[in-house]
Design a protein around this motif. Structure first.
Motif, PDB file in Angstrom:
ATOM      1  N   THR A 261       0.956  -1.177  -0.089  1.00 38.04           N
ATOM      2  CA  THR A 261       0.064  -0.059  -0.060  1.00 38.04           C
ATOM      3  C   THR A 261       0.752   1.332   0.021  1.00 38.04           C
ATOM      4  O   THR A 261       0.584   2.079  -0.941  1.00 38.04           O
ATOM      5  CB  THR A 261      -0.769   0.163   1.137  1.00 38.04           C
ATOM      6  N   PHE A 262       1.732   1.606   0.924  1.00 37.77           N
ATOM      7  CA  PHE A 262       2.442   2.593   1.146  1.00 37.77           C
ATOM      8  C   PHE A 262       3.444   2.674   0.024  1.00 37.77           C
ATOM      9  O   PHE A 262       3.883   3.728  -0.834  1.00 37.77           O
ATOM     10  CB  PHE A 262       3.517   2.670   2.464  1.00 37.77           C
ATOM     11  N   ALA A 263       4.167   1.705  -0.336  1.00 33.94           N
ATOM     12  CA  ALA A 263       5.085   1.623  -1.336  1.00 33.94           C
ATOM     13  C   ALA A 263       4.590   2.058  -2.728  1.00 33.94           C
ATOM     14  O   ALA A 263       5.544   2.623  -3.526  1.00 33.94           O
ATOM     15  CB  ALA A 263       6.140   0.354  -1.396  1.00 33.94           C
ATOM     16  N   LEU A 264       3.690   1.332  -3.016  1.00 34.88           N
ATOM     17  CA  LEU A 264       2.705   1.436  -4.198  1.00 34.88           C
ATOM     18  C   LEU A 264       2.533   2.927  -4.437  1.00 34.88           C
ATOM     19  O   LEU A 264       2.624   3.674  -5.570  1.00 34.88           O
ATOM     20  CB  LEU A 264       1.563   0.679  -4.429  1.00 34.88           C
ATOM     21  N   SER A 265       2.104   3.872  -3.301  1.00 32.43           N
ATOM     22  CA  SER A 265       1.666   5.147  -3.666  1.00 32.43           C
ATOM     23  C   SER A 265       3.139   5.897  -3.649  1.00 32.43           C
ATOM     24  O   SER A 265       3.232   6.834  -4.545  1.00 32.43           O
ATOM     25  CB  SER A 265       1.064   5.800  -2.223  1.00 32.43           C
ATOM     26  N   TRP A 266       4.277   5.630  -2.845  1.00 29.74           N
ATOM     27  CA  TRP A 266       5.463   6.392  -2.885  1.00 29.74           C
ATOM     28  C   TRP A 266       6.141   6.154  -4.120  1.00 29.74           C
ATOM     29  O   TRP A 266       6.413   7.083  -4.879  1.00 29.74           O
ATOM     30  CB  TRP A 266       6.060   5.719  -1.668  1.00 29.74           C
ATOM     31  N   ALA A 267       6.285   4.927  -4.662  1.00 31.92           N
ATOM     32  CA  ALA A 267       6.942   4.697  -6.030  1.00 31.92           C
ATOM     33  C   ALA A 267       6.269   5.297  -7.188  1.00 31.92           C
ATOM     34  O   ALA A 267       6.936   5.862  -7.873  1.00 31.92           O
ATOM     35  CB  ALA A 267       6.780   3.011  -6.271  1.00 31.92           C
ATOM     36  N   THR A 268       4.765   5.285  -7.209  1.00 37.17           N
ATOM     37  CA  THR A 268       4.040   5.987  -8.370  1.00 37.17           C
ATOM     38  C   THR A 268       3.933   7.451  -8.248  1.00 37.17           C
ATOM     39  O   THR A 268       4.041   8.097  -9.423  1.00 37.17           O
ATOM     40  CB  THR A 268       2.878   5.263  -8.659  1.00 37.17           C
ATOM     41  N   LYS A 269       4.089   8.024  -7.088  1.00 34.74           N
ATOM     42  CA  LYS A 269       3.817   9.465  -7.155  1.00 34.74           C
ATOM     43  C   LYS A 269       5.008  10.275  -6.800  1.00 34.74           C
ATOM     44  O   LYS A 269       4.820  11.503  -7.252  1.00 34.74           O
ATOM     45  CB  LYS A 269       2.752   9.728  -5.869  1.00 34.74           C
ATOM     46  N   GLU A 270       6.066   9.665  -6.373  1.00 29.64           N
ATOM     47  CA  GLU A 270       7.132  10.424  -6.009  1.00 29.64           C
ATOM     48  C   GLU A 270       8.469   9.697  -6.553  1.00 29.64           C
ATOM     49  O   GLU A 270       9.508  10.798  -6.998  1.00 29.64           O
ATOM     50  CB  GLU A 270       7.476  10.532  -4.360  1.00 29.64           C
ATOM     51  N   LEU A 271       8.462   8.586  -7.026  1.00 28.50           N
ATOM     52  CA  LEU A 271       9.926   8.073  -7.615  1.00 28.50           C
ATOM     53  C   LEU A 271       9.695   7.869  -9.015  1.00 28.50           C
ATOM     54  O   LEU A 271      10.770   7.506  -9.787  1.00 28.50           O
ATOM     55  CB  LEU A 271      10.175   6.641  -7.066  1.00 28.50           C
ATOM     56  N   MET A 323      15.025  -2.998   1.349  1.00 29.93           N
ATOM     57  CA  MET A 323      13.973  -2.965   0.174  1.00 29.93           C
ATOM     58  C   MET A 323      13.587  -1.643   0.046  1.00 29.93           C
ATOM     59  O   MET A 323      13.426  -1.213  -1.365  1.00 29.93           O
ATOM     60  CB  MET A 323      12.621  -3.654   0.313  1.00 29.93           C
ATOM     61  N   PHE A 324      13.318  -0.823   0.634  1.00 30.23           N
ATOM     62  CA  PHE A 324      13.040   0.649   0.488  1.00 30.23           C
ATOM     63  C   PHE A 324      14.320   1.156  -0.307  1.00 30.23           C
ATOM     64  O   PHE A 324      13.800   2.093  -1.258  1.00 30.23           O
ATOM     65  CB  PHE A 324      12.737   1.556   1.739  1.00 30.23           C
ATOM     66  N   PHE A 325      15.496   1.066  -0.011  1.00 31.88           N
ATOM     67  CA  PHE A 325      16.609   1.840  -0.797  1.00 31.88           C
ATOM     68  C   PHE A 325      16.871   0.962  -2.294  1.00 31.88           C
ATOM     69  O   PHE A 325      17.245   1.493  -3.120  1.00 31.88           O
ATOM     70  CB  PHE A 325      17.579   1.452   0.189  1.00 31.88           C
ATOM     71  N   ALA A 326      16.220  -0.364  -2.014  1.00 27.27           N
ATOM     72  CA  ALA A 326      16.324  -0.862  -3.618  1.00 27.27           C
ATOM     73  C   ALA A 326      15.088  -0.113  -4.735  1.00 27.27           C
ATOM     74  O   ALA A 326      15.474  -0.114  -5.678  1.00 27.27           O
ATOM     75  CB  ALA A 326      15.763  -2.496  -3.536  1.00 27.27           C
ATOM     76  N   VAL A 327      14.085  -0.085  -3.956  1.00 24.59           N
ATOM     77  CA  VAL A 327      12.998   0.759  -4.571  1.00 24.59           C
ATOM     78  C   VAL A 327      13.333   2.048  -4.896  1.00 24.59           C
ATOM     79  O   VAL A 327      13.037   2.563  -6.154  1.00 24.59           O
ATOM     80  CB  VAL A 327      11.486   0.485  -4.013  1.00 24.59           C
ATOM     81  N   GLU A 328      13.999   2.800  -4.003  1.00 26.47           N
ATOM     82  CA  GLU A 328      14.468   4.099  -4.394  1.00 26.47           C
ATOM     83  C   GLU A 328      15.429   4.164  -5.521  1.00 26.47           C
ATOM     84  O   GLU A 328      15.633   5.397  -6.274  1.00 26.47           O
ATOM     85  CB  GLU A 328      15.019   4.696  -3.020  1.00 26.47           C
ATOM     86  N   THR A 329      16.087   3.315  -5.932  1.00 28.24           N
ATOM     87  CA  THR A 329      17.180   3.170  -7.050  1.00 28.24           C
ATOM     88  C   THR A 329      16.407   3.789  -8.498  1.00 28.24           C
ATOM     89  O   THR A 329      16.932   4.285  -9.265  1.00 28.24           O
ATOM     90  CB  THR A 329      17.808   2.084  -7.124  1.00 28.24           C
ATOM     91  N   GLY A 330      15.116   3.457  -8.366  1.00 29.58           N
ATOM     92  CA  GLY A 330      14.315   3.549  -9.722  1.00 29.58           C
ATOM     93  C   GLY A 330      14.744   2.529 -10.658  1.00 29.58           C
ATOM     94  O   GLY A 330      14.204   2.340 -11.838  1.00 29.58           O
ATOM     95  N   VAL A 331      15.505   1.490 -10.251  1.00 31.18           N
ATOM     96  CA  VAL A 331      16.186   0.510 -11.268  1.00 31.18           C
ATOM     97  C   VAL A 331      14.980  -0.720 -11.179  1.00 31.18           C
ATOM     98  O   VAL A 331      15.136  -1.362 -10.086  1.00 31.18           O
ATOM     99  CB  VAL A 331      17.355   0.091 -11.015  1.00 31.18           C
ATOM    100  N   TYR A 332      14.233  -1.304 -12.016  1.00 36.26           N
ATOM    101  CA  TYR A 332      13.293  -2.181 -11.866  1.00 36.26           C
ATOM    102  C   TYR A 332      13.897  -3.448 -11.215  1.00 36.26           C
ATOM    103  O   TYR A 332      13.128  -4.018 -10.395  1.00 36.26           O
ATOM    104  CB  TYR A 332      12.535  -2.342 -13.332  1.00 36.26           C
ATOM    105  N   TRP A 333      14.675  -4.103 -11.894  1.00 35.52           N
ATOM    106  CA  TRP A 333      15.030  -5.538 -11.189  1.00 35.52           C
ATOM    107  C   TRP A 333      15.822  -5.267  -9.989  1.00 35.52           C
ATOM    108  O   TRP A 333      15.762  -6.283  -9.251  1.00 35.52           O
ATOM    109  CB  TRP A 333      16.165  -6.140 -12.467  1.00 35.52           C
ATOM    110  N   ILE A 334      16.405  -4.266  -9.571  1.00 32.71           N
ATOM    111  CA  ILE A 334      16.796  -4.083  -8.197  1.00 32.71           C
ATOM    112  C   ILE A 334      15.566  -3.980  -7.371  1.00 32.71           C
ATOM    113  O   ILE A 334      15.778  -4.619  -6.536  1.00 32.71           O
ATOM    114  CB  ILE A 334      17.814  -2.830  -8.039  1.00 32.71           C
ATOM    115  N   ALA A 335      14.470  -3.315  -7.609  1.00 31.55           N
ATOM    116  CA  ALA A 335      13.548  -3.108  -6.943  1.00 31.55           C
ATOM    117  C   ALA A 335      12.640  -4.479  -6.578  1.00 31.55           C
ATOM    118  O   ALA A 335      12.446  -4.880  -5.719  1.00 31.55           O
ATOM    119  CB  ALA A 335      12.278  -2.067  -7.524  1.00 31.55           C
ATOM    120  N   VAL A 336      12.687  -5.293  -7.734  1.00 31.36           N
ATOM    121  CA  VAL A 336      12.017  -6.701  -7.843  1.00 31.36           C
ATOM    122  C   VAL A 336      12.640  -7.478  -6.765  1.00 31.36           C
ATOM    123  O   VAL A 336      12.417  -8.154  -6.025  1.00 31.36           O
ATOM    124  CB  VAL A 336      11.737  -7.146  -9.053  1.00 31.36           C
ATOM    125  N   PHE A 337      14.252  -7.396  -7.042  1.00 36.70           N
ATOM    126  CA  PHE A 337      15.026  -8.182  -6.026  1.00 36.70           C
ATOM    127  C   PHE A 337      14.935  -7.720  -4.599  1.00 36.70           C
ATOM    128  O   PHE A 337      14.752  -8.949  -3.831  1.00 36.70           O
ATOM    129  CB  PHE A 337      16.473  -7.980  -6.552  1.00 36.70           C
TER     130      PHE A 337
END
Length: 470
Positions: A261-271, A323-337
């Motif tokens: 829920t949070f990460a979806l909002s954060w990733a789509t609206k800010e990253l 995980m949060f720092f992986a998502v913050e990179t903006g790199v898809y496969w790093i975020a998935v991993f």
């Protein structure tokens, strides 16, 4: 028990487990669909258009929290009914409530159409959802675990637990498919489709649940007329310490609202992630959860539960913040991993925790005790998680505080679980302290005897396995 009876018992146990899985999948689909919509569209649909995006999202998450606030009410109501009239009846009622509320959300007018009544109606329907799921979880766990062969209660409870990732995955896939719509169409009508689909899913669930048999433990309790007049009072009077420890065990399972829920909002609206891209990240992580979650129940059934819990939870201290720092990179496969790795520890823990908590309470108050423990944590932690995360992000502009908070969830759960196991027993093959008390009570009193059978003496009751459901 002869071979035919043994085979029949295992068939009944499998049927109960599968029925619990299907029912909880439908209930959690409805619940998680709301969380996804709250992250993506509710701030825009049900609140004034001139609000800052962060404020609208925060208000949307507050409506999400309303469902969690209502869950203890559902736990009390249906815990009482489940301990008085049986698990099956309550599961049918909760499924109907959830389906009706979810379908109505899909029909709600927007803020532009009816103004302030839109968010008010949304909160009311979310509260009904919360009451329904508050009564659902404990009953589904018990109908599976109490019907299980002796010593297999934790493994069979894992069937019901699988409904959470399955329902979440189903809801996410539906929204992922709809993300292909143009944004105006998705905001206007596309988001409503997952909620309207609930009506069809509930019909399927009803057919299955109406064919379900009551659990063996509950049938025995009703037959012996040993149900408690007010289970909630007995739980709070005699088992309040177990309730508090049970609630303390569960924060780690609510980190799912950090990463969905949070990460979806954060990733789509800010990253800068597109809606479909980040939904696909969540889908992959949910597949990992579905696969790895039963391993937790298997692990605690094969070794000292204390060691198993430590092995499951310790990695969460590092993987969830990472995980949060992986998502913050903006790199898809790093975020998935990063998200997949962070998913494994709390998923395995969730697969085991339902069966462990079911062992903590005696049969006559088990539904109430289990439900109150779970929903107390949901009230204090579950719905507050995305609100807490969004509040930290709004105030600091950094994800570091959110990462630290996620690690704290794991710490609380680990400490409380070790304390709980110290009280109830840490070997899945043995009866817990509550189960042993049930068995001792059963052994002291003759069982009700059908007309074509010889009376069963207390000693015979001991010899013939006084607690066959576990």
């Amino acid at each position: 028990m002869n071979a035919a009876q043994h085979a029949a018992a295992h068939k009944k146990a499998r049927k109960a487990g599968i029925a619990s899985f299907i029912g909880t999948t439908i209930e959690w689909y409805d619940f998680y669909a709301y969380g996804i919509a709250a992250a993506l569209v509710f701030g825009k649909v049900f609140f004034p258009a001139d609000l800052p995006p962060g404020t609208a999202t925060l208000l949307s998450f507050l409506t999400l929290w309303a469902g969690f606030i209502a869950r203890p009410v559902g736990g009390i109501i249906f815990g009482h009914l489940g301990d008085k009239i049986g698990r099956k009846t309550t599961l049918v009622i909760t499924l109907i409530m959830m389906g009706v509320a979810t379908t109505c959300i899909g029909l709600l007018p927007s803020y532009l159409q009816i103004g302030i009544w839109a968010p008010i109606a949304l909160v009311v329907l979310r509260i009904i959802q919360g009451i329904a799921v508050g009564g659902e979880w404990g009953g589904a766990i018990l109908i599976a675990s109490e019907s299980a062969p002796k010593g297999k209660g934790i493994l069979y409870a894992a069937f019901a637990q699988q409904g959470s990732p399955a329902g979440n995955l189903l809801a996410t896939l539906v929204f992922f498919g709809l993300s292909a719509l143009p944004a105006p169409d998705f905001l206007l009508w596309g988001w409503r489709i997952p909620f309207l689909l609930s009506a069809a899913l509930v019909l399927v669930g009803m057919v299955i649940r109406l064919k379900l048999e009551e659990s063996d433990d509950m049938k025995r309790l009703i037959q012996q007329k040993k149900t408690v007049k007010l289970p909630i009072l007995e739980v709070l009077r005699k088992h309040w310490q177990i309730v508090l420890l049970g609630a303390g065990v569960l924060p780690i399972i609510h980190v799912t609202y950090f990463k969905s829920t949070f990460a979806l909002s954060w990733a789509t609206k800010e990253l800068g992630y597109s809606q479909s891209t980040f939904l696909s990240v969540i889908v992959i992580a949910l597949v990992v959860q579905f696969i790895t979650q039963p391993l937790g129940a298997l692990l605690v059934s094969r070794m000292d539960m204390r060691k198993a819990v430590v092995l499951m939870v310790l990695p969460e201290f590092f993987l969830m913040p990472a995980m949060f720092f992986a998502v913050e990179t903006g790199v898809y496969w790093i975020a998935v991993f990063g998200m997949c790795l962070a998913t494994v520890p709390h998923s395995m823990f969730y697969g085991a925790v339902g069966g462990i908590l079911a062992r903590a309470f005696p049969t006559k108050v088990r539904y109430s005790g289990l439900s109150i423990s779970y929903q107390l944590c949901s009230l204090l932690v579950g719905g507050a998680t995305p609100v807490l995360a969004q509040g930290i992000l709004n105030n600091t502009g950094s994800i570091v505080g959110v990462a630290i908070a996620s690690a704290c969830y794991a710490l609380v759960s680990l400490v409380c679980m070790l304390l709980l196991l110290k009280r109830i027993g840490h070997n899945a093959a043995d009866l817990s302290t509550a189960e042993q008390a049930d068995a001792d009570e059963l052994a002291r009193e003759p069982r009700a005897t059908p007309l074509n059978e010889e009376p069963i003496t207390p000693q015979q009751g001991i010899d013939k396995d006084p607690y066959p459901a576990h």
